[in-house]
Design a protein around this motif. Sequence first.
Motif, PDB file in Angstrom:
ATOM      1  N   ASP A 122     -23.959  16.152  -5.856  1.00 21.94           N
ATOM      2  CA  ASP A 122     -23.492  16.585  -7.368  1.00 21.94           C
ATOM      3  C   ASP A 122     -21.901  17.585  -7.100  1.00 21.94           C
ATOM      4  OD1 ASP A 122     -23.380  17.829  -9.694  1.00 21.94           O
ATOM      5  OD2 ASP A 122     -25.409  18.948  -9.204  1.00 21.94           O
ATOM      6  N   THR A 123     -21.432  16.756  -7.855  1.00 23.94           N
ATOM      7  CA  THR A 123     -19.905  17.533  -8.036  1.00 23.94           C
ATOM      8  C   THR A 123     -19.686  18.840  -8.485  1.00 23.94           C
ATOM      9  OG1 THR A 123     -19.426  15.968 -10.800  1.00 23.94           O
ATOM     10  CG2 THR A 123     -19.214  14.392  -8.023  1.00 23.94           C
ATOM     11  N   ASP A 124     -21.162  19.209  -9.258  1.00 27.40           N
ATOM     12  CA  ASP A 124     -20.849  20.594  -8.914  1.00 27.40           C
ATOM     13  C   ASP A 124     -20.954  21.575  -7.657  1.00 27.40           C
ATOM     14  OD1 ASP A 124     -20.141  23.470 -10.738  1.00 27.40           O
ATOM     15  OD2 ASP A 124     -22.386  23.044  -9.606  1.00 27.40           O
ATOM     16  N   GLU A 125     -20.448  21.840  -6.855  1.00 28.74           N
ATOM     17  CA  GLU A 125     -20.584  22.504  -5.965  1.00 28.74           C
ATOM     18  C   GLU A 125     -21.731  24.031  -5.836  1.00 28.74           C
ATOM     19  OE1 GLU A 125     -19.775  23.180  -2.007  1.00 28.74           O
ATOM     20  OE2 GLU A 125     -19.471  21.211  -3.644  1.00 28.74           O
ATOM     21  N   GLU A 126     -22.163  24.131  -6.648  1.00 27.21           N
ATOM     22  CA  GLU A 126     -22.948  24.889  -6.886  1.00 27.21           C
ATOM     23  C   GLU A 126     -24.383  23.814  -6.978  1.00 27.21           C
ATOM     24  OE1 GLU A 126     -23.114  28.567  -6.173  1.00 27.21           O
ATOM     25  OE2 GLU A 126     -21.222  28.221  -6.302  1.00 27.21           O
ATOM     26  N   GLY A 127     -24.296  23.160  -7.670  1.00 22.99           N
ATOM     27  CA  GLY A 127     -25.813  22.253  -7.740  1.00 22.99           C
ATOM     28  C   GLY A 127     -25.569  21.648  -6.542  1.00 22.99           C
ATOM     29  N   ARG A 128     -24.942  21.039  -5.852  1.00 23.68           N
ATOM     30  CA  ARG A 128     -24.864  21.027  -4.483  1.00 23.68           C
ATOM     31  C   ARG A 128     -25.576  21.152  -3.465  1.00 23.68           C
ATOM     32  NH1 ARG A 128     -22.999  20.548  -0.128  1.00 23.68           N
ATOM     33  NH2 ARG A 128     -21.497  22.527  -0.223  1.00 23.68           N
ATOM     34  N   LYS A 129     -25.268  22.642  -3.794  1.00 29.23           N
ATOM     35  CA  LYS A 129     -25.960  23.868  -3.002  1.00 29.23           C
ATOM     36  C   LYS A 129     -27.018  23.639  -2.951  1.00 29.23           C
ATOM     37  CE  LYS A 129     -20.913  26.256  -1.852  1.00 29.23           C
ATOM     38  NZ  LYS A 129     -21.110  27.358  -1.859  1.00 29.23           N
ATOM     39  N   LYS A 130     -27.563  23.950  -3.869  1.00 30.66           N
ATOM     40  CA  LYS A 130     -29.320  23.754  -4.661  1.00 30.66           C
ATOM     41  C   LYS A 130     -29.715  22.718  -3.640  1.00 30.66           C
ATOM     42  CE  LYS A 130     -28.783  26.992  -8.657  1.00 30.66           C
ATOM     43  NZ  LYS A 130     -28.498  26.385 -10.157  1.00 30.66           N
ATOM     44  N   ALA A 131     -29.122  21.582  -4.121  1.00 29.49           N
ATOM     45  CA  ALA A 131     -29.415  20.490  -3.443  1.00 29.49           C
ATOM     46  C   ALA A 131     -29.707  20.727  -1.762  1.00 29.49           C
ATOM     47  CB  ALA A 131     -29.596  19.077  -3.731  1.00 29.49           C
ATOM     48  N   GLU A 132     -28.872  20.332  -1.334  1.00 28.66           N
ATOM     49  CA  GLU A 132     -29.083  21.458   0.149  1.00 28.66           C
ATOM     50  C   GLU A 132     -29.984  22.405   0.753  1.00 28.66           C
ATOM     51  OE1 GLU A 132     -25.091  21.482   2.453  1.00 28.66           O
ATOM     52  OE2 GLU A 132     -25.465  23.172   2.451  1.00 28.66           O
ATOM     53  N   ALA A 133     -30.061  22.945   0.057  1.00 32.76           N
ATOM     54  CA  ALA A 133     -30.603  24.378   0.171  1.00 32.76           C
ATOM     55  C   ALA A 133     -32.090  23.882   0.495  1.00 32.76           C
ATOM     56  CB  ALA A 133     -31.000  25.514  -0.755  1.00 32.76           C
ATOM     57  N   THR A 134     -33.160  23.018  -0.518  1.00 30.00           N
ATOM     58  CA  THR A 134     -33.768  22.564  -0.836  1.00 30.00           C
ATOM     59  C   THR A 134     -34.608  21.260   0.621  1.00 30.00           C
ATOM     60  OG1 THR A 134     -35.350  21.769  -1.766  1.00 30.00           O
ATOM     61  CG2 THR A 134     -34.055  20.676  -2.166  1.00 30.00           C
ATOM     62  N   LEU A 135     -33.003  21.433   0.986  1.00 25.08           N
ATOM     63  CA  LEU A 135     -33.162  19.541   2.496  1.00 25.08           C
ATOM     64  C   LEU A 135     -33.361  21.239   3.856  1.00 25.08           C
ATOM     65  CD1 LEU A 135     -31.037  16.868   1.239  1.00 25.08           C
ATOM     66  CD2 LEU A 135     -33.441  17.120   1.547  1.00 25.08           C
ATOM     67  N   LEU A 136     -32.681  21.809   3.910  1.00 26.13           N
ATOM     68  CA  LEU A 136     -32.738  22.690   4.647  1.00 26.13           C
ATOM     69  C   LEU A 136     -33.950  23.166   4.903  1.00 26.13           C
ATOM     70  CD1 LEU A 136     -29.766  24.415   4.381  1.00 26.13           C
ATOM     71  CD2 LEU A 136     -30.110  22.336   6.443  1.00 26.13           C
ATOM     72  N   GLU A 137     -34.710  23.633   3.736  1.00 22.43           N
ATOM     73  CA  GLU A 137     -36.297  24.071   3.494  1.00 22.43           C
ATOM     74  C   GLU A 137     -37.094  22.934   4.075  1.00 22.43           C
ATOM     75  OE1 GLU A 137     -36.809  25.427  -0.238  1.00 22.43           O
ATOM     76  OE2 GLU A 137     -35.460  27.112  -0.512  1.00 22.43           O
ATOM     77  N   ALA A 138     -36.068  21.877   4.071  1.00 27.57           N
ATOM     78  CA  ALA A 138     -37.530  20.165   3.945  1.00 27.57           C
ATOM     79  C   ALA A 138     -37.475  19.863   6.014  1.00 27.57           C
ATOM     80  CB  ALA A 138     -36.954  19.781   3.163  1.00 27.57           C
ATOM     81  N   VAL A 139     -36.741  20.820   5.876  1.00 25.62           N
ATOM     82  CA  VAL A 139     -36.326  20.378   7.928  1.00 25.62           C
ATOM     83  C   VAL A 139     -37.528  21.533   8.408  1.00 25.62           C
ATOM     84  CG1 VAL A 139     -34.520  20.812   9.163  1.00 25.62           C
ATOM     85  CG2 VAL A 139     -34.069  19.562   7.430  1.00 25.62           C
ATOM     86  N   ASP A 140     -37.657  22.734   7.965  1.00 25.40           N
ATOM     87  CA  ASP A 140     -38.277  23.658   8.527  1.00 25.40           C
ATOM     88  C   ASP A 140     -39.659  23.611   8.364  1.00 25.40           C
ATOM     89  OD1 ASP A 140     -36.415  25.463   9.330  1.00 25.40           O
ATOM     90  OD2 ASP A 140     -36.278  26.851   7.010  1.00 25.40           O
ATOM     91  N   GLU A 141     -39.885  23.008   7.035  1.00 27.70           N
ATOM     92  CA  GLU A 141     -41.419  22.840   7.123  1.00 27.70           C
ATOM     93  C   GLU A 141     -41.892  21.672   7.811  1.00 27.70           C
ATOM     94  OE1 GLU A 141     -44.358  22.686   2.946  1.00 27.70           O
ATOM     95  OE2 GLU A 141     -42.060  20.813   2.952  1.00 27.70           O
ATOM     96  N   ALA A 142     -41.132  20.502   7.536  1.00 25.42           N
ATOM     97  CA  ALA A 142     -40.872  19.136   8.648  1.00 25.42           C
ATOM     98  C   ALA A 142     -41.627  19.745   9.868  1.00 25.42           C
ATOM     99  CB  ALA A 142     -40.038  18.085   8.085  1.00 25.42           C
ATOM    100  N   GLU A 143     -40.493  20.550  10.576  1.00 20.61           N
ATOM    101  CA  GLU A 143     -41.214  20.929  11.860  1.00 20.61           C
ATOM    102  C   GLU A 143     -42.347  21.374  11.951  1.00 20.61           C
ATOM    103  OE1 GLU A 143     -37.889  23.606  15.035  1.00 20.61           O
ATOM    104  OE2 GLU A 143     -38.892  24.666  12.918  1.00 20.61           O
ATOM    105  N   TYR A 144     -42.964  22.751  11.115  1.00 14.47           N
ATOM    106  CA  TYR A 144     -44.260  22.782  11.238  1.00 14.47           C
ATOM    107  C   TYR A 144     -45.201  22.083  10.613  1.00 14.47           C
ATOM    108  CZ  TYR A 144     -47.819  26.432   9.849  1.00 14.47           C
ATOM    109  OH  TYR A 144     -49.187  26.985   9.740  1.00 14.47           O
ATOM    110  N   LEU A 145     -45.331  21.001  10.559  1.00 16.61           N
ATOM    111  CA  LEU A 145     -45.805  19.909  10.201  1.00 16.61           C
ATOM    112  C   LEU A 145     -46.388  18.799  11.420  1.00 16.61           C
ATOM    113  CD1 LEU A 145     -45.937  19.316   6.377  1.00 16.61           C
ATOM    114  CD2 LEU A 145     -48.047  20.678   7.264  1.00 16.61           C
ATOM    115  N   GLY A 146     -44.973  19.071  12.306  1.00 15.15           N
ATOM    116  CA  GLY A 146     -45.304  18.093  13.445  1.00 15.15           C
ATOM    117  C   GLY A 146     -44.263  17.107  12.764  1.00 15.15           C
TER     118      GLY A 146
END
Length: 300
Positions: free
Chosen positions: A84-108
């Motif tokens: 996203d060329t809007d920085e706030e929008g990009r950060k929201k996408a980044e946040a969900t991907l960081l959450e994805a890393v945590d969930e992925a780790e939890y699931l193995g």
Amino acid sequence: MKDSIHKYFQIGTIQWMSHPPVSYDVVDSVKAIACDDFFDAIEIGQFKDSAKREKVKKMLEQAHMKVCYGAQPRLLGTGLNPNDTDEEGRKKAEATLLEAVDEAEYLGAKAIAFLAGKWQEETKELAYQQLLKTTKTVCDYAASKGMSVNLEVFDFNMDKAALIGPAPLAARFAADMRTICSNFGLLVDLSHFPTTYETTRFVIRTLRPYITHFHIGNAVVEQGCEAYGDQHPRFGFPRSANDTPELLDFFQVLKEEGFFNAQNPYTLSFEVKPWKGEDGDIVLAGTKRVINRAWAMLED
């Protein structure tokens, strides 16, 4: 091919594609896939129900399967855009991907996969830099957990209209990422080759140093036809691009390019979903038949 396909690849399926959540309970779906020894791997996504997440975690611990995590629905289902060329929008996408890393780790899982977002010609280079920024943050966080990050290559103007994109641009992006993050790779999907107007040989040879994961599937690329676009219909779907001959060619190219690795096999998952009233389990069985036939036709 005399050797089993399982010698060279960990065969998996994308759970939410094989058994779409509108028709199948995720816990029942994971159990069915885990009980099928054709599958060496399973690709799962976000769980919004913590009780179901816990049940699936316990099943996967027993199943002796490779667990892969797809974060694509976190973006596609929400409109979040990692470039996203809007920085706030990009950060929201980044946040969900960081959450994805945590969930992925939890699931193995040891890696997550995601895709680039939509783009506009006039801001293409800015979007590219935004995607580099997001991907580096996610890769750094994943590396702290001993995990990897895969970017899936999608169509750039047909359906998903993702920035990455045609194979040459994907190669540029992967080369840039590899200079700063060793845990980054590309996920390529046979079903996307027709949607980017590229051949299997061109895509695999162009992206050869960066490919870390494979998907196979089908697409309809004739405008006006049913299931047009990136819809992943079954092999043999009317007016579609891929069936047994195309999968055989795919296997032949992978063999020529050195992707048959018995010591450290690549994951190769099918991304095929039932269309409208079709039965997911029958479609899964049909996909196995296509794989078995194409593999049997492959010369040693």
